[in-house]
Design a protein around this motif. Sequence first.
Motif: not given
Length: 410
Positions: A238, A242, A370, A380
């Motif tokens: 991720w 991100y 997630t 997040y």
Amino acid sequence: MATKEAGRASGARITWVVVLIALSVLLNYVDRGAIGVAAPLMKDDLQLSATGFGVAVSAFFWVYAPACLFVGWLCDRFCVYRVFALGVTIWAVSTALTGFVGGLASLVLLRLFLGLGESIAFPGSSKIFAAEVPAERRGIANASVSAALAFGPALGVLFGGAILGEWGWRAVFWVFGLVTLLWLIPWQVAAAPLRAQSIAAPPAERVSMARLLRIPTLWRMGLVHFLSNYGFYFLLAWLPLYLVGTRGYSIGEMTVLTTLSFTTQGVVALGAGWLSDHMVARGSHEGELRRWLMIAGQLATASAIAGIAVADGAAMLALWLVVAGIGTGLIATNLFAIGQIFAGPRAAGSWVGVQNALGNISGIVGPVITGLIVDYLGGYGWAFASAAALSALGALLWWTIIPDIREIET
């Protein structure tokens, strides 16, 4: 433990095998992490939601985790060098074919085959290390694999980012798959004399899977392995998305920042391996030394994940990424070494297969959790918080539930 005197293989031959195993793990994590590198363009091109992307990442582990059980069993009973080559072939072809996918279904299918092939890496390497590498060199052998585990994502991001920017996301998979296929050439040469000198346990000395599964320590190792993996896989899958999608960094900036973390991990893994071997050779208790290195790694990883989420500016973000590299470097060097100590040479393949299967359940549930958090909680924040908390819990459990680290009577 095999030695030159026992007629298994010379030290020089095993050194080359260890180097090639480390290179295979490097390619393993280049190929495994390619989906994260390609994500900034692939996700939109294939019209994937965050949950859909999480499912695709998770699909790898649907097969990878249970396959580790079977592959570990194979490594204890058949020629591990041949099994290793077959696994690499499957994952290399799967990687290359991912460059042709047209949607979520075909992407998931190839991620399943990738997981099947890559399941050889840690049961196979642990079988060879436990049988061939002496205790005072176990740290550096595992550190070479751990460094490769880190440099793989670093090189994958570095070269994958360049390929992504120049030729698009499909070329990332084509190039990575072809390079992995080329690894088979030196492996066939280096392992040729060893294939006739099996290190599989004789039938009378084999440890059954049912017997292993009755050992409580193995289940405890699977639990702490799960917690050790969760934070690393969170960052691996991720972090690029991100940094680009939420923090607004360019693909080039993302490449530099992510490479910094993984490079730090590789350097720390090598340093920790050398230092632990040096201390064991000077009389330190190997098991307790590796336990405290695991605790330090878990705490550093937990702190770094929390720090990345709140970092203000590129400099602070880079600092926390370095801390993440330190933590994951300490974890990767010692996690499998401890499993090899508990199992001993007879059962190392099966033990690490089970431990790795249990540990990689985090790869099944983590990406989906997630994705759901990002899609339904609007960002997040809670994803970073949960990953940090689980990493911190791992430190506590390494301290409290793992017994004296020594070979268990099987």
